[in-house]
Design a protein around this motif. Structure first.
Motif, short mmCIF file in Angstrom:
data_model
loop_
_atom_site.label_atom_id
_atom_site.label_comp_id
_atom_site.label_asym_id
_atom_site.label_seq_id
_atom_site.Cartn_x
_atom_site.Cartn_y
_atom_site.Cartn_z
N THR A 31 26.05 -6.71 -93.36
CA THR A 31 27.39 -7.01 -93.83
C THR A 31 28.42 -5.82 -93.24
O THR A 31 29.82 -6.13 -92.89
CB THR A 31 27.57 -6.96 -95.29
N PHE A 33 28.81 -5.05 -90.42
CA PHE A 33 29.14 -5.23 -89.17
C PHE A 33 29.72 -6.80 -89.01
O PHE A 33 29.75 -7.47 -88.20
CB PHE A 33 27.56 -5.45 -88.16
N GLY A 34 30.11 -7.42 -90.12
CA GLY A 34 30.84 -8.50 -90.38
C GLY A 34 29.92 -9.62 -90.46
O GLY A 34 30.57 -10.87 -90.02
N GLY A 35 28.45 -9.46 -90.66
CA GLY A 35 27.64 -10.52 -90.44
C GLY A 35 27.38 -10.95 -89.29
O GLY A 35 26.64 -11.97 -88.84
N ILE A 36 27.70 -10.01 -88.17
CA ILE A 36 27.44 -10.38 -86.62
C ILE A 36 26.16 -9.68 -86.33
O ILE A 36 26.11 -8.49 -86.45
CB ILE A 36 28.75 -10.08 -85.87
#
Length: 110
Positions: A31, A33-36
């Motif tokens: 999360t 890392f923005g979910g990336i």
């Protein structure tokens, strides 16, 4: 009356034993890392990896490839090899981004 209630309970249908459902695999928390599932998230998982411990959903090398050359998802599963595999949310890609990631990979290999 007690004979009737006993005979009724003996004729009652048996209930099936409840079956516990399999728990979904706990994926790495990306999360931050923005979910990336990009190079930054993989570096964080790699830095937390302990190669002395057995591989599991929380302890794996995210840069490892299987025999087909595929990379794992954020829980260490490879496509087609595990029911736990989930297609990761991948970052944007361009030639410049790929060149920067190649430089980072060379640093990691050292």
């Amino acid at each position: 009356l007690s004979l009737v209630s006993q005979s009724l309970s003996l004729n009652a249908p048996l209930r099936p034993t409840p079956v516990q459902r399999a728990v979904s695999p706990q994926m790495a928390d990306i999360t931050a890392f923005g979910g990336i599932w990009g190079i930054e998230a993989k570096e964080a998982v790699f830095n937390a990896w302990d190669p002395e411990k057995p591989k599991d959903y929380d302890n794996f090398n995210p840069f490892e490839r299987n025999m087909d050359g595929a990379m794992s998802d954020e829980n260490g599963c490879f496509p087609g090899e595990s029911r736990g595999y989930k297609v990761p949310n991948r970052p944007d890609a361009s030639w410049a981004i790929m060149q920067e990631e190649a430089k980072k990979m060379e640093e990691i290999k050292k």
